[in-house]
Design an enzyme around this catalytic site. Sequence first.
Site, PDB file in Angstrom:
ATOM      1  N   MET A   1      13.674 -71.329 -44.319  1.00 10.46           N
ATOM      2  CA  MET A   1      13.376 -70.782 -45.610  1.00 10.46           C
ATOM      3  C   MET A   1      14.204 -71.595 -46.576  1.00 10.46           C
ATOM      4  O   MET A   1      15.368 -71.794 -46.263  1.00 10.46           O
ATOM      5  CB  MET A   1      13.805 -69.328 -45.563  1.00 10.46           C
ATOM      6  CG  MET A   1      13.302 -68.389 -46.616  1.00 10.46           C
ATOM      7  SD  MET A   1      13.875 -68.559 -48.263  1.00 10.46           S
ATOM      8  CE  MET A   1      15.588 -68.389 -48.185  1.00 10.46           C
ATOM      9  N   PRO A   2      13.747 -72.119 -47.573  1.00 12.32           N
ATOM     10  CA  PRO A   2      12.505 -71.924 -48.317  1.00 12.32           C
ATOM     11  C   PRO A   2      11.266 -72.501 -47.623  1.00 12.32           C
ATOM     12  O   PRO A   2      11.378 -73.323 -46.723  1.00 12.32           O
ATOM     13  CB  PRO A   2      12.744 -72.666 -49.627  1.00 12.32           C
ATOM     14  CG  PRO A   2      14.202 -72.932 -49.700  1.00 12.32           C
ATOM     15  CD  PRO A   2      14.694 -72.960 -48.300  1.00 12.32           C
ATOM     16  N   LEU A   3      10.134 -72.048 -48.083  1.00 10.58           N
ATOM     17  CA  LEU A   3       8.842 -72.548 -47.627  1.00 10.58           C
ATOM     18  C   LEU A   3       8.352 -73.543 -48.670  1.00 10.58           C
ATOM     19  O   LEU A   3       8.287 -73.228 -49.858  1.00 10.58           O
ATOM     20  CB  LEU A   3       7.854 -71.397 -47.491  1.00 10.58           C
ATOM     21  CG  LEU A   3       6.394 -71.761 -47.247  1.00 10.58           C
ATOM     22  CD1 LEU A   3       6.234 -72.485 -45.914  1.00 10.58           C
ATOM     23  CD2 LEU A   3       5.520 -70.516 -47.292  1.00 10.58           C
ATOM     24  N   PHE A  40      10.505 -75.423 -43.212  1.00 10.85           N
ATOM     25  CA  PHE A  40       9.171 -74.819 -43.185  1.00 10.85           C
ATOM     26  C   PHE A  40       8.331 -75.555 -44.229  1.00 10.85           C
ATOM     27  O   PHE A  40       8.535 -75.373 -45.433  1.00 10.85           O
ATOM     28  CB  PHE A  40       9.255 -73.319 -43.502  1.00 10.85           C
ATOM     29  CG  PHE A  40      10.212 -72.592 -42.586  1.00 10.85           C
ATOM     30  CD1 PHE A  40       9.790 -72.166 -41.340  1.00 10.85           C
ATOM     31  CD2 PHE A  40      11.527 -72.378 -42.968  1.00 10.85           C
ATOM     32  CE1 PHE A  40      10.665 -71.507 -40.485  1.00 10.85           C
ATOM     33  CE2 PHE A  40      12.410 -71.726 -42.123  1.00 10.85           C
ATOM     34  CZ  PHE A  40      11.978 -71.290 -40.877  1.00 10.85           C
ATOM     35  N   THR A  72       8.700 -71.660 -52.236  1.00  6.55           N
ATOM     36  CA  THR A  72       8.924 -70.218 -52.252  1.00  6.55           C
ATOM     37  C   THR A  72      10.302 -69.993 -51.649  1.00  6.55           C
ATOM     38  O   THR A  72      10.587 -70.460 -50.539  1.00  6.55           O
ATOM     39  CB  THR A  72       7.850 -69.472 -51.445  1.00  6.55           C
ATOM     40  OG1 THR A  72       6.561 -69.802 -51.962  1.00  6.55           O
ATOM     41  CG2 THR A  72       8.053 -67.975 -51.522  1.00  6.55           C
TER      42      THR A  72
END
Length: 129
Positions: A1-3, A40, A72
């Site tokens: 994470m982040p994507l 990711f 994101t």
Amino acid sequence: MPLIKIDIVEGRSDAQVKTLLDAAHRALVDSFEVPERDRFQIVNEHPASRMVIEDTGLDIPRTRNVVVVSVTSRPRTEASKVKFYQRLCRELQEKCGIDPSDVMVSIVINSDADWSFGHGRAQFLTGEL
């Protein structure tokens, strides 16, 4: 994470896409201080006619090399976001030959409850992460 989701015009080789993804990841690790294996990424390729990326009147020229990066993430500071924009452009220019005028970025912030990394659990809420 982040994507990270990256939209590009189709036609790059697998090696070029890998180089682009590696460059984006380096910028993210450096700017958001996430772990190296916190990776990711999704790439979407489109025919040139399906990507209309204009400049909002800023007189920014675009080419077929245009890259749209959507991130994101959990909340980040303004300074880390600005660092990411700058580092990403530098990485993409140095490693991929993509001009900074061809890089557009959007960051969407969400909260810990908005993430599940698998097994139907909210790992940030359960304390697994």
